[in-house]
Design a protein around this motif. Sequence first.
Motif, PDB file in Angstrom:
ATOM      1  N   LEU A  42       0.927  -1.304  -0.054  1.00 55.53           N
ATOM      2  CA  LEU A  42      -0.096   0.078  -0.062  1.00 55.53           C
ATOM      3  C   LEU A  42       0.914   1.357   0.194  1.00 55.53           C
ATOM      4  N   LEU A  43       1.684   1.206   1.013  1.00 57.89           N
ATOM      5  CA  LEU A  43       2.727   2.724   1.052  1.00 57.89           C
ATOM      6  C   LEU A  43       3.395   2.859  -0.305  1.00 57.89           C
ATOM      7  N   LEU A  44       4.073   1.873  -0.745  1.00 58.55           N
ATOM      8  CA  LEU A  44       4.744   2.056  -2.136  1.00 58.55           C
ATOM      9  C   LEU A  44       3.603   2.412  -3.500  1.00 58.55           C
ATOM     10  N   THR A  45       2.551   2.149  -3.195  1.00 59.11           N
ATOM     11  CA  THR A  45       1.584   2.363  -4.216  1.00 59.11           C
ATOM     12  C   THR A  45       0.978   3.776  -4.024  1.00 59.11           C
ATOM     13  N   ALA A  46       0.498   4.047  -3.017  1.00 54.75           N
ATOM     14  CA  ALA A  46      -0.287   5.271  -2.524  1.00 54.75           C
ATOM     15  C   ALA A  46       0.894   6.493  -2.151  1.00 54.75           C
ATOM     16  N   GLY A  47       2.033   5.929  -1.772  1.00 53.68           N
ATOM     17  CA  GLY A  47       2.977   7.100  -1.381  1.00 53.68           C
ATOM     18  C   GLY A  47       4.194   7.037  -2.204  1.00 53.68           C
ATOM     19  N   THR A  48       5.240   7.732  -1.758  1.00 53.54           N
ATOM     20  CA  THR A  48       6.471   7.663  -2.517  1.00 53.54           C
ATOM     21  C   THR A  48       7.614   7.125  -1.670  1.00 53.54           C
ATOM     22  N   GLY A  49       8.290   6.122  -1.965  1.00 54.90           N
ATOM     23  CA  GLY A  49       9.411   5.650  -1.279  1.00 54.90           C
ATOM     24  C   GLY A  49      10.737   6.138  -1.601  1.00 54.90           C
ATOM     25  N   CYS A  64      12.695   5.171   3.613  1.00 56.36           N
ATOM     26  CA  CYS A  64      11.429   6.091   4.179  1.00 56.36           C
ATOM     27  C   CYS A  64      10.334   5.880   3.055  1.00 56.36           C
ATOM     28  N   VAL A  65       9.327   6.151   3.454  1.00 56.86           N
ATOM     29  CA  VAL A  65       7.952   6.274   2.622  1.00 56.86           C
ATOM     30  C   VAL A  65       7.412   7.687   3.029  1.00 56.86           C
ATOM     31  N   VAL A  66       7.056   8.517   2.046  1.00 58.31           N
ATOM     32  CA  VAL A  66       6.334   9.735   2.211  1.00 58.31           C
ATOM     33  C   VAL A  66       4.908   9.647   1.394  1.00 58.31           C
ATOM     34  N   THR A  67       4.062   9.758   2.275  1.00 64.41           N
ATOM     35  CA  THR A  67       2.526  10.044   1.603  1.00 64.41           C
ATOM     36  C   THR A  67       2.069  11.222   1.854  1.00 64.41           C
ATOM     37  N   SER A  68       2.011  11.858   0.290  1.00 66.00           N
ATOM     38  CA  SER A  68       1.491  13.123   0.227  1.00 66.00           C
ATOM     39  C   SER A  68      -0.095  13.340   0.403  1.00 66.00           C
ATOM     40  N   ARG A  92      19.819  10.191   8.638  1.00 61.89           N
ATOM     41  CA  ARG A  92      19.866  11.547   8.642  1.00 61.89           C
ATOM     42  C   ARG A  92      19.886  12.177   7.363  1.00 61.89           C
ATOM     43  N   ARG A  93      20.852  11.513   6.395  1.00 63.11           N
ATOM     44  CA  ARG A  93      21.167  12.151   5.043  1.00 63.11           C
ATOM     45  C   ARG A  93      19.711  11.988   4.119  1.00 63.11           C
ATOM     46  N   LEU A  94      19.126  10.690   4.398  1.00 63.28           N
ATOM     47  CA  LEU A  94      17.905  10.324   3.787  1.00 63.28           C
ATOM     48  C   LEU A  94      16.843  11.505   4.152  1.00 63.28           C
ATOM     49  N   MET A  95      16.594  11.443   5.575  1.00 60.94           N
ATOM     50  CA  MET A  95      15.596  12.580   6.069  1.00 60.94           C
ATOM     51  C   MET A  95      15.986  13.957   5.454  1.00 60.94           C
ATOM     52  N   ARG A  96      16.925  14.234   5.267  1.00 57.68           N
ATOM     53  CA  ARG A  96      17.210  15.897   4.838  1.00 57.68           C
ATOM     54  C   ARG A  96      17.009  15.759   3.578  1.00 57.68           C
ATOM     55  N   HIS A  97      16.942  14.708   2.755  1.00 53.00           N
ATOM     56  CA  HIS A  97      16.560  14.648   1.225  1.00 53.00           C
ATOM     57  C   HIS A  97      15.279  14.992   1.128  1.00 53.00           C
ATOM     58  N   VAL A  98      14.318  14.109   1.638  1.00 57.23           N
ATOM     59  CA  VAL A  98      12.999  13.922   2.093  1.00 57.23           C
ATOM     60  C   VAL A  98      12.493  15.421   2.217  1.00 57.23           C
ATOM     61  N   ILE A  99      13.106  16.079   3.305  1.00 62.07           N
ATOM     62  CA  ILE A  99      12.611  17.329   3.836  1.00 62.07           C
ATOM     63  C   ILE A  99      12.964  18.317   2.574  1.00 62.07           C
ATOM     64  N   ALA A 100      14.016  18.308   1.989  1.00 63.07           N
ATOM     65  CA  ALA A 100      14.100  19.198   0.760  1.00 63.07           C
ATOM     66  C   ALA A 100      13.409  19.093  -0.498  1.00 63.07           C
ATOM     67  N   GLU A 101      12.936  17.907  -0.572  1.00 64.27           N
ATOM     68  CA  GLU A 101      11.950  17.447  -1.673  1.00 64.27           C
ATOM     69  C   GLU A 101      10.542  17.872  -1.397  1.00 64.27           C
ATOM     70  N   ALA A 102      10.109  17.862  -0.022  1.00 59.40           N
ATOM     71  CA  ALA A 102       8.895  18.389   0.274  1.00 59.40           C
ATOM     72  C   ALA A 102       8.719  20.066   0.397  1.00 59.40           C
ATOM     73  N   GLY A 103       9.745  20.589   0.175  1.00 53.12           N
ATOM     74  CA  GLY A 103       9.537  22.156   0.140  1.00 53.12           C
ATOM     75  C   GLY A 103       8.858  22.643   1.414  1.00 53.12           C
ATOM     76  N   ASP A 104       7.921  23.522   0.829  1.00 51.15           N
ATOM     77  CA  ASP A 104       6.966  24.194   1.854  1.00 51.15           C
ATOM     78  C   ASP A 104       5.847  23.278   2.375  1.00 51.15           C
ATOM     79  N   THR A 105       5.834  22.014   2.025  1.00 55.05           N
ATOM     80  CA  THR A 105       4.781  21.185   2.556  1.00 55.05           C
ATOM     81  C   THR A 105       5.008  20.674   4.044  1.00 55.05           C
ATOM     82  N   PRO A 106       4.164  21.087   4.832  1.00 52.21           N
ATOM     83  CA  PRO A 106       4.292  20.526   6.435  1.00 52.21           C
ATOM     84  C   PRO A 106       4.428  19.061   6.250  1.00 52.21           C
TER      85      PRO A 106
END
Length: 287
Positions: A42-49, A64-68, A92-106
């Motif tokens: 489900l997570l890799l279909t509905a979200g972005t891994g 990690c998986v991000v569900t937008s 930590r590196r992966l989390m920083r990448h995900v945060i950067a990808e999210a931009g202004d999204t909380p």
Amino acid sequence: MSSSHPALDQLPIRRLTPEDVLACADLCEDRGWQREEHKWGLLLTAGTGYGIDDPSGKGLVTVCVVTSYGPGLAAIGMVLVSSRYARQGVGRRLMRHVIAEAGDTPLTLYATAFGQPLYEELGFADVGRAEMLNGHFTLTEPAPALPVRPATAEDLPAVLRLDNEIFGVDRTAMITRLPAFADQLRVAEQDGEITGFAALWPNMDTHVIGPLIARDAATAQALVASLAASSDRRLRTDVDTRHTALTTWLKANGLEQIAETTVMIRSLPDLPGDWRRRFAPLTVAAG
């Protein structure tokens, strides 16, 4: 300190696909978690891994998986680092990448005590807690006699409207997957109005109840009792600790706290929506 792993900070971060389910499950097993292949699907279909491949060819280094849920919120979950690469900064590196990808999204996530210091360092703040409850449901203490029934396709528009109102952002892409993902999807209804809904989905040897959206604690209890009656497995759910009436009732009916997580958010003072009617997430990995 030297490392036997070459240039960890240079290993490429890539997007995962549904074909990575088994590799993600292997990483869970490596860290002593359950494999949870159904949930990963489900997570890799509905979200972005997101992940980093082990240069030695031994699966994944970290994931990690991000569900937008649109510009208003995204949920981070299943943050894992291989035991071979623990404490070397790749998480930590992966989390920083995900945060950067999210931009202004909380961003929101459910943190374990182990992960919370890293998330605080990355700008996440504590906004609540959830109790992970697990056990064989007994119905020693009955639920209120409120009307609950299986959901039908005709209920979906009303369920989506209610979820949007209570969750606070649009998670249509996730909720519309519930009929196929879950073993049961039920609604509470009064005077022709849907006042709550909940799903029961398989996760290894347990059934998870989530999401659990309800007008009040009595409606939440009625939904849980109806779902529990359809299962002979142990039940698990993750309940906001502010919902003491529900957690007390669940514990009286055989469930026990097995863990507690901290709900965290970045770039907002609190989660959107109405926590008073949001009793449990679909999964802590997706909010």
